[in-house]
Design an enzyme around this catalytic site. Structure first.
Site, mmCIF file in Angstrom:
data_model
loop_
_atom_site.group_PDB
_atom_site.id
_atom_site.type_symbol
_atom_site.label_atom_id
_atom_site.label_comp_id
_atom_site.label_asym_id
_atom_site.label_seq_id
_atom_site.Cartn_x
_atom_site.Cartn_y
_atom_site.Cartn_z
ATOM 1 N N THR A 79 16.565 -2.645 -22.629
ATOM 2 C CA THR A 79 16.698 -1.358 -22.272
ATOM 3 C C THR A 79 16.793 -0.259 -23.768
ATOM 4 O OG1 THR A 79 17.984 -0.851 -20.480
ATOM 5 C CG2 THR A 79 18.460 1.327 -21.212
ATOM 6 N N GLY B 294 16.836 -1.829 -39.650
ATOM 7 C CA GLY B 294 17.504 -0.164 -40.703
ATOM 8 C C GLY B 294 18.487 -0.541 -41.497
ATOM 9 N N HIS B 295 19.390 -1.090 -41.555
ATOM 10 C CA HIS B 295 21.066 -1.603 -42.192
ATOM 11 C C HIS B 295 20.282 -1.506 -43.465
ATOM 12 C CE1 HIS B 295 21.517 -5.902 -42.560
ATOM 13 N NE2 HIS B 295 20.808 -6.278 -41.746
ATOM 14 N N GLY C 107 16.398 -6.869 -38.763
ATOM 15 C CA GLY C 107 15.099 -8.141 -38.805
ATOM 16 C C GLY C 107 14.355 -9.094 -39.199
ATOM 17 N N THR C 108 15.666 -9.940 -38.734
ATOM 18 C CA THR C 108 15.410 -11.745 -37.743
ATOM 19 C C THR C 108 14.571 -10.733 -36.716
ATOM 20 O OG1 THR C 108 17.600 -12.284 -38.705
ATOM 21 C CG2 THR C 108 16.852 -13.435 -37.369
ATOM 22 N N CYS D 132 27.456 -21.377 -50.134
ATOM 23 C CA CYS D 132 29.300 -22.014 -49.922
ATOM 24 C C CYS D 132 29.099 -22.842 -48.706
ATOM 25 C CB CYS D 132 30.043 -21.398 -50.012
ATOM 26 S SG CYS D 132 31.344 -22.307 -50.233
ATOM 27 N N GLN E 265 12.928 -6.107 -46.897
ATOM 28 C CA GLN E 265 14.070 -5.666 -48.590
ATOM 29 C C GLN E 265 12.706 -4.247 -48.679
ATOM 30 O OE1 GLN E 265 16.671 -5.443 -49.268
ATOM 31 N NE2 GLN E 265 17.112 -7.725 -48.095
ATOM 32 N N ASN F 252 14.304 -11.128 -51.626
ATOM 33 C CA ASN F 252 15.319 -10.387 -50.949
ATOM 34 C C ASN F 252 16.389 -11.069 -51.913
ATOM 35 O OD1 ASN F 252 14.810 -12.481 -49.082
ATOM 36 N ND2 ASN F 252 16.957 -12.674 -48.855
HETATM 37 N N1 PLP Z 1 14.333 -10.383 -44.134
HETATM 38 C C1 PLP Z 1 14.954 -10.414 -45.301
HETATM 39 C C2 PLP Z 1 13.611 -9.779 -46.660
HETATM 40 C C3 PLP Z 1 15.572 -9.748 -45.437
HETATM 41 O O1 PLP Z 1 16.795 -9.677 -46.395
HETATM 42 C C4 PLP Z 1 17.260 -9.548 -44.260
HETATM 43 C C5 PLP Z 1 18.481 -9.576 -44.366
HETATM 44 O O2 PLP Z 1 19.056 -9.606 -45.675
HETATM 45 C C6 PLP Z 1 16.302 -10.369 -42.903
HETATM 46 C C7 PLP Z 1 14.814 -10.300 -42.731
HETATM 47 C C8 PLP Z 1 17.468 -10.448 -41.280
HETATM 48 O O3 PLP Z 1 17.794 -9.051 -41.245
HETATM 49 P P1 PLP Z 1 18.695 -9.029 -40.174
HETATM 50 O O4 PLP Z 1 19.914 -9.096 -41.022
HETATM 51 O O5 PLP Z 1 18.955 -7.213 -40.316
HETATM 52 O O6 PLP Z 1 18.795 -9.167 -39.137
#
Ligand code: PLP
Length: 383
Positions: free
Chosen positions: A236, A199-200, A71-72, A324, A178, A150
């Site tokens: 790839t 995906g996760h 996602g990042t 923290c 999310q 999130n």
């Molecule tokens: N954006 C949101 C709203 C998220 O909750 C998260 C992960 O917690 C991310 C982006 C980042 O996703 P990833 O961990 O797959 O890089």
């Protein structure tokens, strides 16, 4: 010991169906999908089938899906790529409650000379759309606003945001990491230009994500390299994980409407049970426009971390909104942006459920948490 996993916004259990679908791509089907020979030729159609399944979850075209590593990466690709394509003069409009995967690239763009605006939220975690309208009127912009938060699960009114952005001629990216798989998303009705997913968060493994890029969106290439993904992302392709993401999206699409109702009922039962049995407890954020699986609750006068620690002792996994850092427990930027008072902000806990949770999980936490809260309050200097 009982095992209750209520931290699905952190990551989800890969679905057995997903793991099964991935297996052949570690063993017999290991070719490079770009190869001209039959090793590649056997693999490429599976990758394209997965692309079509991801697209189907969003009601997009398969050619509009770019596979990424997480996602990042999707967020960074969208924000940097679109800002560069728009040029230095373009402003960037985002919100104070975005994930660091969005705030990070936006703040880097600010350092590089872009005018970056972070919109605030009210006590329920909602945006003031008049403020967005006023910012849009100030000139060309890239807008990056999350579909759902999130930490609180609060859903932003993406239909209206997309309509306003389009009317202003701005480019819109949404972090739907999310939201994807939990609530319906149809990019034909909600005209976002780009959308990130991971995906996760929807029962595929970690290390695979996707960016939806509407046909015609100007986006500079972020990951320079080979011609993979039609030149939009070099490297790839991670075929087993792409196949897994496809299967996860297919499962999510098939079960979404049923699971949405079932999981929301479990979440509501948890919330109601805890509010009834824990004095000075409250829910943070809009309780109507919210993901079905998430609740963010505050237990006044005690630290979220202490609650988590005691929950973990009895086999329950949840998370707190605090980060923290160097020994000091700061409430999260999301909770602070909502103006939650200090004594409640420090005791905020996020419970996030999934299709694998049951009524027994909920009843166990409702039976055990009030006693933990009571015990911690007896030790609290704030009571
Ligand atoms: N954006 C949101 C709203 C998220 O909750 C998260 C992960 O917690 C991310 C982006 C980042 O996703 P990833 O961990 O797959 O890089």
């Amino acid at each position: 010991m009982r095992n209750v996993y209520f931290d699905n916004n952190a990551t989800t259990q890969p679905a057995p169906e997903v793991v099964e679908a991935m297996q052949p791509f570690f063993a017999e089907l290991w070719g490079n999908p770009s190869s001209m020979h039959h090793f590649g030729g056997q693999v490429a159609p599976h990758m394209e089938a997965a692309r079509a399944k991801v697209a189907a979850l969003l009601h997009a075209e398969p050619s509009e899906i770019v596979f990424t590593g997480c996602g990042t990466e999707s967020d960074n690709m969208a924000i940097r790529g679109a800002a560069e394509a728009l040029g230095r003069g373009a402003r960037v409009i985002t919100t104070r409650v975005e994930h660091p995967a969005v705030l990070g690239p936006c703040r880097r763009l600010r350092e590089e000379g872009h005018d970056v605006v972070e919109l605030g939220v009210d006590a329920s975690g909602q945006l003031n759309l008049d403020e967005l309208r006023a910012e849009l009127a100030r000139g060309p912009a890239l807008v990056t606003i999350m579909w759902a938060n999130n930490e609180t699960g609060v859903i932003f009114p993406m239909d209206r945001i997309a309509a306003m952005t389009r009317e202003a001629g701005a480019v819109l990216h949404t972090d739907a990491v999310q939201a994807a798989g939990k609530v319906p998303i149809d990019v034909r009705d909600t005209p976002v230009d780009m959308l990130s997913l991971a995906g996760h968060k929807l029962h595929a493994p970690k290390g695979i994500g996707a960016l939806y890029v509407r046909k015609g969106t100007r986006l500079n290439t972020f990951m320079l390299g080979g011609h993979q993904e039609h030149g939009r992302r070099g490297g790839t392709e991670n075929v087993p994980y792409i196949v897994g993401l496809g299967r996860a999206c297919e499962l999510a699409a098939a079960t979404l409407s049923e699971e949405r109702t079932r999981v929301a009922a479990l979440r509501d039962r948890l919330e109601k049970g805890l509010l009834a049995s824990c004095p000075d407890a409250s829910v943070n954020g809009d309780r109507v426009n919210r993901l079905p699986n998430t609740t963010n609750m505050s237990f006044q006068y005690i630290e979220g971390e202490s609650i988590l620690y005691h929950l973990s002792d009895i086999g329950v996994a949840a998370s707190s909104g605090s980060a923290c850092t160097s020994g000091s427990l700061e409430p999260s930027h999301v909770i602070r942006a909502m103006g939650v008072p200090f004594t409640a902000a420090h005791g905020s806990i996020r419970f996030s459920l999934s299709r694998y949770n049951t009524g027994e999980d909920v009843d166990f936490v409702v039976a055990r948490l009030p006693e933990i809260v009571q015990r911690l309050r007896a030790l609290s200097p704030f009571v």
